[in-house]
Design a protein around this motif. Sequence first.
Motif, PDB file in Angstrom:
ATOM      1  N   TYR A 106      -9.026   0.072   1.432  1.00 51.24           N
ATOM      2  CA  TYR A 106      -7.980   0.797   0.706  1.00 51.24           C
ATOM      3  C   TYR A 106      -8.678   1.577  -0.401  1.00 51.24           C
ATOM      4  O   TYR A 106      -9.676   1.110  -0.953  1.00 51.24           O
ATOM      5  CB  TYR A 106      -6.972  -0.184   0.092  1.00 51.24           C
TER       6      TYR A 106
ATOM      7  N   ASN B 267      -4.023   3.120   2.257  1.00 52.28           N
ATOM      8  CA  ASN B 267      -4.617   2.397   3.376  1.00 52.28           C
ATOM      9  C   ASN B 267      -5.564   3.319   4.141  1.00 52.28           C
ATOM     10  O   ASN B 267      -5.141   4.328   4.698  1.00 52.28           O
ATOM     11  CB  ASN B 267      -3.497   1.894   4.301  1.00 52.28           C
TER      12      ASN B 267
ATOM     13  N   ASP C 195       0.843  -1.198   0.000  1.00 54.77           N
ATOM     14  CA  ASP C 195       0.000   0.000   0.000  1.00 54.77           C
ATOM     15  C   ASP C 195       0.882   1.254   0.000  1.00 54.77           C
ATOM     16  O   ASP C 195       2.113   1.153  -0.135  1.00 54.77           O
ATOM     17  CB  ASP C 195      -0.950  -0.029   1.209  1.00 54.77           C
TER      18      ASP C 195
ATOM     19  N   ILE D 269      -0.773  -5.139   1.299  1.00 59.94           N
ATOM     20  CA  ILE D 269      -2.221  -4.900   1.397  1.00 59.94           C
ATOM     21  C   ILE D 269      -2.886  -6.073   2.112  1.00 59.94           C
ATOM     22  O   ILE D 269      -2.623  -7.232   1.791  1.00 59.94           O
ATOM     23  CB  ILE D 269      -2.821  -4.689  -0.010  1.00 59.94           C
TER      24      ILE D 269
ATOM     25  N   TRP E  33      -2.688   1.936  -3.911  1.00 61.90           N
ATOM     26  CA  TRP E  33      -3.768   1.891  -2.923  1.00 61.90           C
ATOM     27  C   TRP E  33      -3.364   2.562  -1.620  1.00 61.90           C
ATOM     28  O   TRP E  33      -2.306   2.272  -1.064  1.00 61.90           O
ATOM     29  CB  TRP E  33      -4.156   0.428  -2.660  1.00 61.90           C
TER      30      TRP E  33
END
Length: 337
Positions: A81, A91, A37, A43, A89
């Motif tokens: 996300y 978080n 992330d 992730i 992405w």
Amino acid sequence: MSFKNISLIYIFLLLFGQVSGQTKSSKSFYPGKTWNDNMGKPIQAHGGGVMYYNRVYYWYGENKDTVTSNQNTGFKGISCYSSKDLYHWKNEGIVLNPVKSDSKHDLYPGNIVERPKVLYNEKNKQFVMWMHVDQQGYKYARQGVAISKNPTGPFEYINSVRPNGFESRDMTIFKDDDEKAYAIYSSENNKTLHLSLLTDDYLEHSATYKRIMIDMSREAPAIFKSRGKYFLITSYCTGWSPNPALYAIADSMMGNWKEIENPCKGEGAETTFGAQSTFVLPIEGRNESFIFMADKWNPKNLSDSRYIWLPIQFNGNKLHIKWVEEWSLDFFKRFNW
Ligand code: GAL
């Protein structure tokens, strides 16, 4: 710094980039590689699904991070996300938290909460999350529902149900073009899938439901609509071990679902490339472009389970999912569907 040292660092970065897949600047998907992330952490959105809202994609899934608890399957929270490009992405943290103070609560950390999916309910202007809620041993077999005014939570847990009195384990939800929403879930001791129409607020199951893929032991349902037809990709029931996928097609959600074949083709097809379906993600603004999302489970260390995202290809009305080592959304440009 000497030229040799700089070269060594460069080689290290190259190698590291290979192993960890996504880097800050990359515009590619690397199925099966560690996906970090914006904070550089892997992730944690397993068994997940993606919702698109206001030009942002939100990816919800099971947080299996063992840093917060050493219990491997126990509930550690549902993560979220966000992304505008699907490669990078941010978080957004845990949007549904365990309830540590009440051992009778569905969300008690010792319990199991899997395969969360979120839809936006236009009527009530709220986000509705459905998930598989269970206890160790998987005999509780219920669906939990939670709501939030924001896509990034916090979600407020309402309760859990057995839809129309039936067991429910692996599950997903789907919103059709007419805003009607459905739940699809493994029922009857995982032998038969049920598909049920949710009420208009998406908070309950209506009495309208249908049994599909009867006695075929299918789970991990992932559904999408393309050119007026509904496609449902499923796995066989073998726990964390991968198996061949099978998809079915219907002309309407409550219509006849016809089993077709394994959509995966080529090397690795017999194990869904070592993974299990969880969601099909329609790409906004691109016609007939869908990503097959699957989990490559690592039962010895569930937090290190990886994501397999692959482009769905159409061959007439048939689906083809093939392994691609590295790919980007431009992949879809070559097709004229
Ligand atoms: C799989 C299921 C996963 C998880 C696992 C536990 O069959 O798809 O979500 O429940 O079993 O063994």
